[in-house]
Write an enzyme that holds these catalytic residues in place. Structure first.
Site, PDB file in Angstrom:
ATOM      1  N   GLU A 169      -4.569  -9.072   3.736  1.00 46.34           N
ATOM      2  CA  GLU A 169      -5.242  -8.666   4.982  1.00 46.34           C
ATOM      3  C   GLU A 169      -6.495  -9.474   5.309  1.00 46.34           C
ATOM      4  O   GLU A 169      -6.834  -9.675   6.483  1.00 46.34           O
ATOM      5  CB  GLU A 169      -5.629  -7.179   4.912  1.00 46.34           C
ATOM      6  CG  GLU A 169      -4.479  -6.216   5.089  1.00 46.34           C
ATOM      7  CD  GLU A 169      -3.740  -5.900   3.794  1.00 46.34           C
ATOM      8  OE1 GLU A 169      -2.934  -4.964   3.797  1.00 46.34           O
ATOM      9  OE2 GLU A 169      -3.971  -6.581   2.773  1.00 46.34           O
ATOM     10  N   GLU A 203       0.830  -1.216   0.000  1.00 48.79           N
ATOM     11  CA  GLU A 203       0.000   0.000   0.000  1.00 48.79           C
ATOM     12  C   GLU A 203       0.865   1.267   0.000  1.00 48.79           C
ATOM     13  O   GLU A 203       0.545   2.246  -0.675  1.00 48.79           O
ATOM     14  CB  GLU A 203      -0.951  -0.026   1.200  1.00 48.79           C
ATOM     15  CG  GLU A 203      -2.035  -1.096   1.048  1.00 48.79           C
ATOM     16  CD  GLU A 203      -2.970  -1.177   2.237  1.00 48.79           C
ATOM     17  OE1 GLU A 203      -4.101  -0.693   2.127  1.00 48.79           O
ATOM     18  OE2 GLU A 203      -2.558  -1.719   3.278  1.00 48.79           O
TER      19      GLU A 203
END
Length: 721
Positions: free
Chosen positions: A136, A116
């Protein structure tokens, strides 16, 4: 010398600031690292001698993502404010919206929060074979640093949803083809190329691209909605009981409909909600519980080092023996496979070949590696090759006299350092080793079928097993990609003993008039891959009957005796092995419920005669789950009380990996604590009053319920460990 933990910034003569994350082993984004990144980016943005910025990781790794320890702290304290503000403050404001171009220099891995951060940079330069992904969802949350918005804009919506929903990582090579990586360069050129790229953006020679503002790969709104609709169908199929998959799709859609920044805001809000969900708590618990299994008091903390296992013998080439041999061969260990005659030996070797071939056909193994593995196998009919083995694993049928004979023989022929292990699933190791003088070398190596695929290895120790032997077997387990859990010696050990009431309570329900296919359906809806009856078919009912007798001798006072399995076998239904059990098994098609088995069920009901007033009982799905799984919890309490496992979380890991108990429920003990010991105790007490001693609550459960304690809370107790 390794750099200390933190974030450093070095500004070169070229005007490029190189910001380096340093937090070994994977440069995880702990709170001090995030604070350090904020500070360095503010500094770089303000300094007049900085024209451009490169972000990289120390030690050949970019970043493995957000520090999961923070989740654990949040769950322990209930304080969500422990989660640092990253998505807007750092990723949007200081990185993506910086007026100075920012390039990510990626090597090794960029996972989760690491990827990210890289996606918030204005370009990404990577070394070959770097691993990129957003895993995640495996922890019950969604990407929280803008990943749900930037990945679709960089690789396209279909690929992004596939990567996020299935937690699939890709290589930097694939990343370049997709547009996630702008350039692929050798590791030695990574920093110099990244610096030049950043300066080229600063000087207008390369485009200044902000991922969040891109729309070229999203497609039209109708196309996006069609992709999201099929993604929702996939989520229903792969994660029917988990909230994070559907929440993730909603957040992605928010960004497509209302713009990337709106999506980022929604993502941050949903991320915080999901962190506190039962699913996230359960999955994070399993993650840390699995790590804890490698810590065994008086074994891993006394300065011992594992000895090399260069050559291992496996006795018995059946389903388990050939699977164990396959697992060892795949870790480059020489294996001697012994059988009693040429026909059985040939079958065993063919089984190993078939296991390897199957892995190749599924893309899990290359043909070269399969060939190399097979070259390490030697089939034998006697003990001549056993003179220099480091370990023997006995994997013959569950006959006490046969196992005792084998252990006496191998003790005489094998070298004095050789570990003598049994793959027994039920028999007391003291009985197996009764006729030997090497009790310190005897240990249980209980694999789960199929042994080359299932990841749990129960290491069973007696009061005599040496710490060195346990440590050696733990090292072997890790080398063959298993999760070793050390347990004490009793009938059934930890997993099989805890779950032995599972099929019995199912039999009780059926004899009380409940439809057996409904029982299976309810249990699979709860999250187990197979219901108790289909599981019985798969294991084989002959094995079920043999094991039942062993359990009856040890735990007969709390068993429900049902004639159903015997009647089933008598009617020619042995399970999947002969194509018929409770279900019909045909090659190439899914198991089908066999309605003709109901005549066998009716006969069993007549013999047990336990239906109240001769009429079937009426139960809800919730009551079925409780009647099947609360007796399992009750037995887990006895396992904890007797100290068969080191800690409650070991039993959680063992139940997830050995019995496929849903990881998103945290394992059998964690789930019971979530439901509440008091509720389980009261429910079992009422059931025992109605249906008898099978449901009688254990002393441990009663004590915990009465004292308002969790089942998992440690206590000072006698231990078999």
């Amino acid at each position: 010398m390794a750099k200390k933990i933190g974030v450093t910034m070095e500004v070169g003569n070229d005007g490029v600031a190189v910001i380096t994350i340093s937090n070994p082993p994977v440069n995880s984004l702990a709170s001090p690292i995030i604070s350090g990144l904020k500070e360095k980016f503010q500094d770089a943005n303000q300094r007049s001698d900085v024209k451009a910025i490169v972000l990289t990781g120390n030690g050949g790794r970019f970043s493995g993502g957000f520090d999961i320890n923070v989740f654990q702290q949040v769950h322990k304290t209930g304080d969500i404010s422990l989660m640092p503000e990253v998505s807007i403050d750092l990723v949007c404001n200081l990185m993506e919206d910086s007026r100075k171009p920012l390039v990510a220099a990626v090597e090794g891995l960029a996972l989760g929060g690491g990827l990210e951060l890289a996606m918030a940079c204005h370009a990404r330069v990577a070394a070959p074979k770097a691993q990129l992904g957003l895993p995640e969802l495996t922890l019950g949350v969604i990407p929280g640093f803008g990943g749900t918005q930037r990945l679709p804009r960089l690789v396209g919506l279909a690929k992004a949803t596939d990567m996020i929903l299935l937690s699939k990582s890709i290589s930097s090579e694939e990343g370049q083809k997709l547009g996630l990586v702008d350039a692929l360069v050798p590791p030695g050129d990574l920093l110099s190329t990244s610096r030049k790229w950043a300066l080229d953006i600063a000087d207008g020679r390369k485009p200044f691209l902000r991922s969040l503002h891109r729309t070229d790969k999203i497609g039209s709104l109708s196309e996006a909605r069609a992709i999201l609709m099929s993604t929702r169908q996939l989520a229903k199929k792969i994660a029917p009981n988990m909230p994070q998959h559907h929440a993730c799709i909603d957040v992605i859609e928010e960004g497509i409909v209302h713009g990337g920044y709106s999506g980022v805001l929604k993502e941050a809000e949903v991320f915080k909600q999901l962190v506190m969900s039962d699913t996230a708590k359960a999955l994070v618990h399993v993650f840390f519980a699995q790590r804890a299994t490698s810590k065994v008091p008086n074994v891993t903390d006394v300065g011992l080092k594992p000895r090399p296992m260069k050559k291992v013998a496996v006795i018995g080439g059946g389903l388990m023996g050939s699977g164990i041999a396959t697992a060892l061969l795949l870790s480059n260990t020489r294996v001697v496979l012994k059988e009693i005659n040429p026909e059985y030996l040939q079958k065993g070797i063919k089984s190993v070949e078939a296991n390897l071939k199957s892995l190749v056909s599924r893309g899990k193994l290359t043909q070269d590696k399969a060939g190399k593995a097979l070259s390490l196998l030697k089939g034998v009919l006697d003990y001549a090759e056993f003179k220099d083995v480091d370990m023997v694993i006995e994997a013959v049928i569950e006959k006490i006299e046969l196992k005792q004979k084998i252990f006496k023989e191998i003790e005489e022929i094998c070298p004095p350092h050789c570990i003598l292990a049994s793959n027994t699933s039920t028999i007391d190791l003291n009985v197996i080793g009764e006729k030997t003088n090497s009790k310190g070398r005897i240990v249980g190596a209980h694999f789960f079928s199929p042994a080359h695929i299932m990841t749990l290895l129960e290491i069973v120790r007696t009061e005599n097993t040496s710490a060195q032997v346990i440590l050696d077997l733990m090292a072997v387990g890790k080398a063959i990609k298993k999760v070793p859990v050390v347990v004490g010696n009793c009938i059934g050990f930890a997993v099989n003993r805890t779950f032995f009431p599972y099929s019995q309570s199912a039999h009780m329900l059926v004899n009380l008039g409940v439809d057996l296919f409904r029982v299976d359906s309810v249990i699979t809806s709860f999250g187990l891959p197979l219901g108790p009856f289909q599981l019985g078919d798969l294991a084989g009912h002959g094995i079920g009957m043999a094991v039942k007798e062993i359990y009856a001798k040890a735990y007969g006072d709390r068993m429900f005796r049902s004639p159903l399995t015997e009647l089933l076998v008598k009617s020619g239904r042995n399970g999947k092995i002969n194509g018929r059990g409770y279900y019909i098994y045909e090659k190439g098609s899914k198991p089908k419920p066999d309605s003709s088995v109901l005549s066998v069920v009716q006969e069993s009901r007549k013999l047990t005669n336990i239906m109240p007033g001769g009429k079937p009982i009426s139960v809800t799905d919730k009551e079925i789950v409780e009647m099947i799984l609360f007796p399992v919890v009750n037995e887990a309490c006895r396992v904890l009380d007797e100290g068969v496992v080191i800690r409650a979380s070991d039993l959680d890991v063992a139940s997830v990996l050995g019995m496929s108990f849903p990881s998103y429920r945290g394992g059998i003990v964690f789930w019971a604590d979530t439901v509440g010991p008091k509720y389980i105790y009261e429910r079992l007490k009422r059931l025992s009053e109605t249906y008898g001693g099978f449901f009688k609550p254990s002393r441990y459960l009663e004590e915990r319920a009465m004292n308002g304690m969790l089942l998992s809370e440690p206590k000072a107790s006698r231990s078999r460990m």
